[in-house]
Design an enzyme around this catalytic site. Sequence first.
Site, PDB file in Angstrom:
ATOM      1  N   GLU A  53       0.814  -1.225   0.000  1.00 34.78           N
ATOM      2  CA  GLU A  53       0.000   0.000   0.000  1.00 34.78           C
ATOM      3  C   GLU A  53       0.845   1.272   0.000  1.00 34.78           C
ATOM      4  O   GLU A  53       0.429   2.305  -0.537  1.00 34.78           O
ATOM      5  CB  GLU A  53      -0.955   0.026   1.198  1.00 34.78           C
ATOM      6  CG  GLU A  53      -2.055  -1.031   1.160  1.00 34.78           C
ATOM      7  CD  GLU A  53      -1.645  -2.347   1.797  1.00 34.78           C
ATOM      8  OE1 GLU A  53      -0.438  -2.532   2.081  1.00 34.78           O
ATOM      9  OE2 GLU A  53      -2.526  -3.205   2.016  1.00 34.78           O
ATOM     10  N   PHE A 115     -11.836  -6.033  14.468  1.00 32.75           N
ATOM     11  CA  PHE A 115     -10.708  -6.522  13.660  1.00 32.75           C
ATOM     12  C   PHE A 115     -10.258  -5.458  12.657  1.00 32.75           C
ATOM     13  O   PHE A 115     -11.064  -4.929  11.901  1.00 32.75           O
ATOM     14  CB  PHE A 115     -11.114  -7.813  12.925  1.00 32.75           C
ATOM     15  CG  PHE A 115     -10.020  -8.356  12.059  1.00 32.75           C
ATOM     16  CD1 PHE A 115      -8.817  -8.803  12.608  1.00 32.75           C
ATOM     17  CD2 PHE A 115     -10.175  -8.412  10.681  1.00 32.75           C
ATOM     18  CE1 PHE A 115      -7.797  -9.293  11.804  1.00 32.75           C
ATOM     19  CE2 PHE A 115      -9.157  -8.907   9.870  1.00 32.75           C
ATOM     20  CZ  PHE A 115      -7.965  -9.344  10.436  1.00 32.75           C
ATOM     21  N   GLN A 116      -8.983  -5.162  12.672  1.00 37.68           N
ATOM     22  CA  GLN A 116      -8.353  -4.177  11.778  1.00 37.68           C
ATOM     23  C   GLN A 116      -8.940  -2.773  11.910  1.00 37.68           C
ATOM     24  O   GLN A 116      -8.964  -2.007  10.956  1.00 37.68           O
ATOM     25  CB  GLN A 116      -8.385  -4.651  10.321  1.00 37.68           C
ATOM     26  CG  GLN A 116      -7.510  -5.882  10.114  1.00 37.68           C
ATOM     27  CD  GLN A 116      -7.304  -6.259   8.663  1.00 37.68           C
ATOM     28  OE1 GLN A 116      -8.149  -5.973   7.821  1.00 37.68           O
ATOM     29  NE2 GLN A 116      -6.203  -6.925   8.370  1.00 37.68           N
ATOM     30  N   LYS A 165     -17.092   0.101   6.192  1.00 37.96           N
ATOM     31  CA  LYS A 165     -17.539  -0.893   5.213  1.00 37.96           C
ATOM     32  C   LYS A 165     -19.038  -0.788   4.943  1.00 37.96           C
ATOM     33  O   LYS A 165     -19.486  -0.906   3.794  1.00 37.96           O
ATOM     34  CB  LYS A 165     -17.183  -2.301   5.721  1.00 37.96           C
ATOM     35  CG  LYS A 165     -17.455  -3.352   4.673  1.00 37.96           C
ATOM     36  CD  LYS A 165     -16.833  -4.685   5.045  1.00 37.96           C
ATOM     37  CE  LYS A 165     -17.100  -5.708   3.942  1.00 37.96           C
ATOM     38  NZ  LYS A 165     -16.539  -7.009   4.260  1.00 37.96           N
ATOM     39  N   MET A 476      24.495   7.741   1.183  1.00 40.77           N
ATOM     40  CA  MET A 476      24.426   9.079   1.764  1.00 40.77           C
ATOM     41  C   MET A 476      24.781   9.064   3.249  1.00 40.77           C
ATOM     42  O   MET A 476      25.474   9.946   3.753  1.00 40.77           O
ATOM     43  CB  MET A 476      23.026   9.677   1.560  1.00 40.77           C
ATOM     44  CG  MET A 476      22.895  11.101   2.043  1.00 40.77           C
ATOM     45  SD  MET A 476      24.102  12.181   1.249  1.00 40.77           S
ATOM     46  CE  MET A 476      23.118  12.868  -0.058  1.00 40.77           C
TER      47      MET A 476
HETATM   48  C1  LIG Z   1      12.619   5.287   4.586  1.00 41.41           C
HETATM   49  C2  LIG Z   1      13.943   5.894   4.893  1.00 41.41           C
HETATM   50  N1  LIG Z   1      14.774   5.280   5.773  1.00 41.41           N
HETATM   51  C3  LIG Z   1      15.988   5.823   6.056  1.00 41.41           C
HETATM   52  C4  LIG Z   1      16.382   6.997   5.466  1.00 41.41           C
HETATM   53  C5  LIG Z   1      17.733   7.622   5.803  1.00 41.41           C
HETATM   54  N2  LIG Z   1      18.601   7.604   4.622  1.00 41.41           N
HETATM   55  C6  LIG Z   1      18.731   8.692   3.813  1.00 41.41           C
HETATM   56  S1  LIG Z   1      19.704   8.402   2.500  1.00 41.41           S
HETATM   57  C7  LIG Z   1      20.013   6.837   2.987  1.00 41.41           C
HETATM   58  C8  LIG Z   1      20.899   5.931   2.171  1.00 41.41           C
HETATM   59  C9  LIG Z   1      20.304   5.630   0.841  1.00 41.41           C
HETATM   60  O1  LIG Z   1      21.025   4.577   0.265  1.00 41.41           O
HETATM   61  P1  LIG Z   1      20.798   4.164  -1.227  1.00 41.41           P
HETATM   62  O2  LIG Z   1      19.354   4.086  -1.533  1.00 41.41           O
HETATM   63  O3  LIG Z   1      21.584   2.957  -1.524  1.00 41.41           O
HETATM   64  O4  LIG Z   1      21.332   5.417  -2.038  1.00 41.41           O
HETATM   65  P2  LIG Z   1      22.804   6.063  -2.104  1.00 41.41           P
HETATM   66  O5  LIG Z   1      22.885   7.098  -1.041  1.00 41.41           O
HETATM   67  O6  LIG Z   1      23.804   4.970  -1.919  1.00 41.41           O
HETATM   68  O7  LIG Z   1      22.854   6.672  -3.468  1.00 41.41           O
HETATM   69  C10 LIG Z   1      19.359   6.545   4.187  1.00 41.41           C
HETATM   70  C11 LIG Z   1      19.444   5.263   4.912  1.00 41.41           C
HETATM   71  C12 LIG Z   1      15.464   7.611   4.579  1.00 41.41           C
HETATM   72  N3  LIG Z   1      15.722   8.780   3.997  1.00 41.41           N
HETATM   73  N4  LIG Z   1      14.278   7.022   4.291  1.00 41.41           N
END
Ligand SMILES: Cc1ncc(C[n+]2csc(CCOP(=O)(O)OP(=O)(O)O)c2C)c(N)n1
Length: 571
Positions: A53, A115-116, A165, A476
């Site tokens: 979702e 439920f839910q 519902k 990042m």
């Molecule tokens: C849902 C979510 N969880 C954690 C983060 C924190 N976060 C920001 S960038 C990143 C790393 C992203 O890694 P990747 O998708 O492999 O991209 P890259 O930076 O290597 O290009 C994380 C963990 C986030 N922004 N969103």
Amino acid sequence: MEAKMKGAEAIIKTLCKQGTNVTFGFPGGAVIPLFDKYLDYSDKINNILVRHEQCAAHAAEGYARASGKVGVCIATSGPGATNLVTGIMDAYMDSVPLIAFGGQVPTGLIGNDAFQETDMMGITLPITKHNFQIRDPNEIESIITKAYKLALEGRPGPIYIDLPKDIQVKEITKNKNEVKIRGFSPTVEPNTAQISRAADMMMKAEMPLILAGGGVIASNASKELKQLAEFTGIPVVTTMMGKSCFDENHPLSLGTVGMHGRKIANYATLQTDLMIAIGCRFSDRITGNLESYLEFAKLIHIDIDPAEIGKNVKADLPVVGDARRTLSSLVVALRNKKWKEKKEWKENMTVLGKKCDKCIELKAGKKIFPKEIVTEVNKLLKKGDIITTGVGQHQMFAMHYLRMGSPRTFISSGGAGTMGFGLPAAIGAKVAKPNNNVFCFDGDGSFQMTIQELETIRSHNLKIVPIIFNNSFLGMVRQWLELFHDKRYSQVHLGNEIDFVKIAKAYHLDGITVERQSELPDAVKQSINADKTMVVDVKIEEESNVLPMLPPGGHLKEAFGVCMKSPGKFV
Ligand SMILES: Cc1ncc(C[n+]2csc(CCOP(=O)(O)OP(=O)(O)O)c2C)c(N)n1
């Protein structure tokens, strides 16, 4: 709605009446009656069955951002509805017009912990523009019609509708089609005295700069922005949400500002004596340290949402209004006042802008650097082609180096920074624009968050070009650990054991791995020309950093990295 019609049918009919012919959703007990009606209306409306979702919401966002229409997503009660929450929040942060339907237990059971059952009204209150619970089938048409109006008009945003519902199976007895919304009348027409003052301030300024945000895209104001820029010769910088609102190949375009913005864009922000900001909210990723931001410049802040003006940065002149109307009024006012171009400033900025492009020049080598992927795709982009992204370094590389030519073509999670956004957003964008190429730039981390949507892509025969910037890291975060935490890498290494090509093939799609720079152009072209989606898994230099970078909370002039050696030098 005709009497004797049941609630579910009234919902479908109202969606169709509002011009919606596609929704993104996933079923469950509480929305069985609603999805049942899709069988009877299959010539008018279609549901894209996602595999989670959250992705229904992101796909609806991608659809809305590519098309300018309201995106609609549907989930069942409880966990189905809570799975929508990240997407709703994402849409709220980025002002995306979205209607999210969540099933609910029958009205008689609300409050029983049936439920839910979950309190979605409470959960979505702070992350929606408005929410409704339909408690009377006679109100279906009026509530949904209001939801469309609220989602789109003024500052766009998400609306949540709770659908018990029993409401879906009860008959309509009398149609309440009241659609007036008390207290809701956004100011679209800017005040003429404010426009005249804005024009006076622009005439007096020596180094004016336009900062365009997502509001320019939301109000379809690109044409008017171009008119203003070309008439005045004022250079334009954009936020990430504003990216693509102004042709980035235009000589007056200086690109994106902020933490990973272009040097020239941040430099112009430091130099300007008057910023004309349109439809942006001055997020911390744009301003860095608020105390020193626009320290010596005046600010005209144009926004349809008065709550944004003065929220983060004090405005010397607030102008409340729709971006499109405000920009065209400004051109008229400046023409009447006999505007004179600020030649020296314009020339200086355009020359430096060109020099800044030199950062893109690539050195041949074996290892693939992320900006090489971006520049390669940039060369292959046709008018109207769309890029969606995940979140991380790859996203910032895309923001920095891509040169988007037309609005609604760069779709990325800005305010929320939601990893996993890219693939489902690409699905929505492709559904909205079936004739345009849709690329999804993803990190190996982000891609894995919504990877199951490859099945949605296959089952709906959608042709997308997913490109994985595979660095085996949560890049990042790794970069932050390297730069600000003594390289203490904790929980950021993903390893490179995953075979994304095999995964794509398991979904009956195609895939290709790229390990050398020389293979890159052909692989991207192959994926563009393939009949079905072909995942391009590009093994990139593992520890490259996305630069320049403004340290969080820093002064704009502290941005460091590539091209940032000294503030006035651009090569
Ligand atoms: C849902 C979510 N969880 C954690 C983060 C924190 N976060 C920001 S960038 C990143 C790393 C992203 O890694 P990747 O998708 O492999 O991209 P890259 O930076 O290597 O290009 C994380 C963990 C986030 N922004 N969103």
